[in-house]
Design a protein around this motif. Structure first.
Motif, short mmCIF file in Angstrom:
data_model
loop_
_atom_site.label_atom_id
_atom_site.label_comp_id
_atom_site.label_asym_id
_atom_site.label_seq_id
_atom_site.Cartn_x
_atom_site.Cartn_y
_atom_site.Cartn_z
N PHE A 30 37.09 -62.71 105.16
CA PHE A 30 36.05 -63.30 105.99
C PHE A 30 36.32 -63.09 107.47
O PHE A 30 35.39 -62.90 108.26
CB PHE A 30 35.91 -64.80 105.67
CG PHE A 30 35.13 -65.09 104.43
CD1 PHE A 30 33.88 -64.53 104.23
CD2 PHE A 30 35.64 -65.94 103.46
CE1 PHE A 30 33.15 -64.80 103.08
CE2 PHE A 30 34.92 -66.21 102.31
CZ PHE A 30 33.67 -65.64 102.12
N THR A 31 37.58 -63.13 107.87
CA THR A 31 37.92 -62.91 109.28
C THR A 31 37.57 -61.49 109.70
O THR A 31 37.00 -61.27 110.78
CB THR A 31 39.42 -63.16 109.51
OG1 THR A 31 39.73 -64.53 109.19
CG2 THR A 31 39.80 -62.90 110.96
N VAL A 32 37.89 -60.52 108.84
CA VAL A 32 37.58 -59.12 109.15
C VAL A 32 36.06 -58.92 109.24
O VAL A 32 35.55 -58.31 110.19
CB VAL A 32 38.19 -58.18 108.09
CG1 VAL A 32 37.69 -56.75 108.30
CG2 VAL A 32 39.70 -58.21 108.16
N LEU A 33 35.32 -59.44 108.26
CA LEU A 33 33.87 -59.27 108.25
C LEU A 33 33.21 -59.94 109.47
O LEU A 33 32.31 -59.36 110.09
CB LEU A 33 33.28 -59.85 106.97
CG LEU A 33 33.53 -59.06 105.68
CD1 LEU A 33 32.87 -59.77 104.50
CD2 LEU A 33 33.01 -57.64 105.79
N SER A 34 33.65 -61.15 109.79
CA SER A 34 33.05 -61.84 110.93
C SER A 34 33.35 -61.13 112.24
O SER A 34 32.49 -61.04 113.13
CB SER A 34 33.55 -63.29 110.99
OG SER A 34 34.96 -63.34 111.13
N THR A 35 34.56 -60.60 112.38
CA THR A 35 34.92 -59.87 113.60
C THR A 35 34.08 -58.61 113.76
O THR A 35 33.54 -58.33 114.84
CB THR A 35 36.41 -59.50 113.58
OG1 THR A 35 37.20 -60.69 113.46
CG2 THR A 35 36.81 -58.77 114.86
N GLY A 70 36.83 -78.07 96.83
CA GLY A 70 36.72 -77.85 98.28
C GLY A 70 36.82 -76.37 98.62
O GLY A 70 36.03 -75.84 99.41
N PHE A 71 37.78 -75.70 98.02
CA PHE A 71 37.95 -74.26 98.24
C PHE A 71 36.72 -73.50 97.75
O PHE A 71 36.21 -72.60 98.44
CB PHE A 71 39.21 -73.78 97.52
CG PHE A 71 39.41 -72.29 97.56
CD1 PHE A 71 39.70 -71.64 98.74
CD2 PHE A 71 39.30 -71.53 96.40
CE1 PHE A 71 39.89 -70.26 98.77
CE2 PHE A 71 39.48 -70.16 96.42
CZ PHE A 71 39.78 -69.53 97.62
N ALA A 72 36.21 -73.89 96.58
CA ALA A 72 35.05 -73.21 95.99
C ALA A 72 33.81 -73.35 96.88
O ALA A 72 33.12 -72.38 97.17
CB ALA A 72 34.79 -73.76 94.59
N MET A 73 33.53 -74.57 97.33
CA MET A 73 32.34 -74.81 98.13
C MET A 73 32.46 -74.21 99.53
O MET A 73 31.49 -73.72 100.11
CB MET A 73 32.06 -76.31 98.22
CG MET A 73 31.75 -76.98 96.89
SD MET A 73 30.28 -76.28 96.07
CE MET A 73 31.04 -75.22 94.82
N THR A 74 33.66 -74.25 100.10
CA THR A 74 33.86 -73.74 101.45
C THR A 74 33.62 -72.23 101.51
O THR A 74 32.95 -71.73 102.42
CB THR A 74 35.28 -74.04 101.94
OG1 THR A 74 35.47 -75.46 101.96
CG2 THR A 74 35.51 -73.51 103.35
N THR A 75 34.15 -71.50 100.55
CA THR A 75 33.96 -70.05 100.57
C THR A 75 32.49 -69.67 100.37
O THR A 75 32.00 -68.72 100.99
CB THR A 75 34.80 -69.38 99.46
OG1 THR A 75 34.47 -69.95 98.20
CG2 THR A 75 36.29 -69.56 99.73
N THR A 76 31.79 -70.43 99.54
CA THR A 76 30.36 -70.17 99.35
C THR A 76 29.60 -70.39 100.65
O THR A 76 28.75 -69.57 101.04
CB THR A 76 29.79 -71.08 98.26
OG1 THR A 76 30.48 -70.85 97.03
CG2 THR A 76 28.31 -70.81 98.05
N ALA A 77 29.89 -71.49 101.33
CA ALA A 77 29.21 -71.80 102.58
C ALA A 77 29.50 -70.76 103.66
O ALA A 77 28.59 -70.31 104.36
CB ALA A 77 29.64 -73.19 103.07
N VAL A 78 30.77 -70.35 103.77
CA VAL A 78 31.13 -69.36 104.79
C VAL A 78 30.47 -68.02 104.49
O VAL A 78 30.02 -67.32 105.40
CB VAL A 78 32.66 -69.22 104.87
CG1 VAL A 78 33.05 -68.04 105.77
CG2 VAL A 78 33.28 -70.50 105.40
N GLY A 79 30.42 -67.65 103.21
CA GLY A 79 29.76 -66.39 102.85
C GLY A 79 28.30 -66.38 103.25
O GLY A 79 27.80 -65.38 103.79
#
Length: 225
Positions: A18-23, A159-168
């Motif tokens: 996610f860091t690479v994609l956002s950058t 928490g991990f599951a929902m967070t990654t979905t939201a960030v995506g």
């Protein structure tokens, strides 16, 4: 900043993709805004005004426009210069020359747009992958646990599951919207350039058009239109 740091920590192993994609996405958005902003002023008005006020047989004026185009920073100047340099060739050849030039310009204006679209499609999939991994981690934890299940045991995995979905989804939205808007922006620039080149090509064929797109004329010309 604290929220971003906390969010970064909650992403777990998905933080680096996610860091690479956002950058990459942020860099492309700023680069496209800067590049397209530079070329929004195509110079079409300037050349259309000149063509609409001269005669086809005026070789001195055509030579003057071709020379002027070489020193103009306007986006369409290179295309005009190509057509005027080959004004004594047949119409089909000039159209081929203009078409090749337009393809080069199209690639330049749309550079990075496909990458933004790919980021917009990949981000939700990475979020879904994170969701699956989070649920797997939660079920593995429950499988080895004996006794009553506490809510805290479910919190980490969910928490991990929902967070990654939201960030995506948060990454996909600006990437897809940006790609669509940049494409519309680039196509608008290209349409103005193509209109000017077509006008110039018809002018060289002796077709003295009586009307010009009013949106491409200088303000002083619009007042008399």
């Amino acid at each position: 900043m604290e929220f971003i740091t906390q969010l970064h920590a909650e992403l777990g192993i998905m933080r680096w993709p996610f860091t690479v994609l956002s950058t990459v996405m942020i860099m492309l958005i700023f680069e496209r805004i800067w590049n397209l902003s530079r070329h929004t002023r195509t110079g079409s008005r300037h050349f259309l005004h000149q063509f609409s006020t001269m005669k086809r047989q005026d070789e001195d004026q055509l030579h003057h426009i071709a020379t002027e185009a070489q020193h103009k920073a306007f986006f369409v100047a290179e295309g005009i210069q190509l057509l005027l340099t080959h004004r004594n060739t047949n119409k089909a050849l000039r159209e081929d020359i203009a078409g090749i030039w337009l393809q080069k310009i199209r690639r330049q204006l749309l550079s990075g747009v496909k990458i933004l679209s790919v980021i917009g499609m990949i981000s939700p999939l990475l979020g879904l992958l994170g969701t699956v991994l989070g649920l797997m981690e939660m079920f593995q934890s429950l499988a080895t646990h004996k006794g009553a299940i506490e809510p805290s045991q479910l919190a980490d995995g969910l928490g991990f599951a929902m967070t990654t979905t939201a960030v995506g989804l948060m990454l996909a939205l600006p990437a897809l919207v940006g790609a669509h808007l940049f494409q519309l922006w680039a196509e608008r620039i290209l349409s103005r350039v193509e209109y000017t080149l077509n006008y110039c090509n018809l002018f060289l064929e002796g077709v003295q058009q009586t009307t010009v797109d009013a949106s491409l004329l200088p303000i002083t010309e619009k007042a008399h239109a």
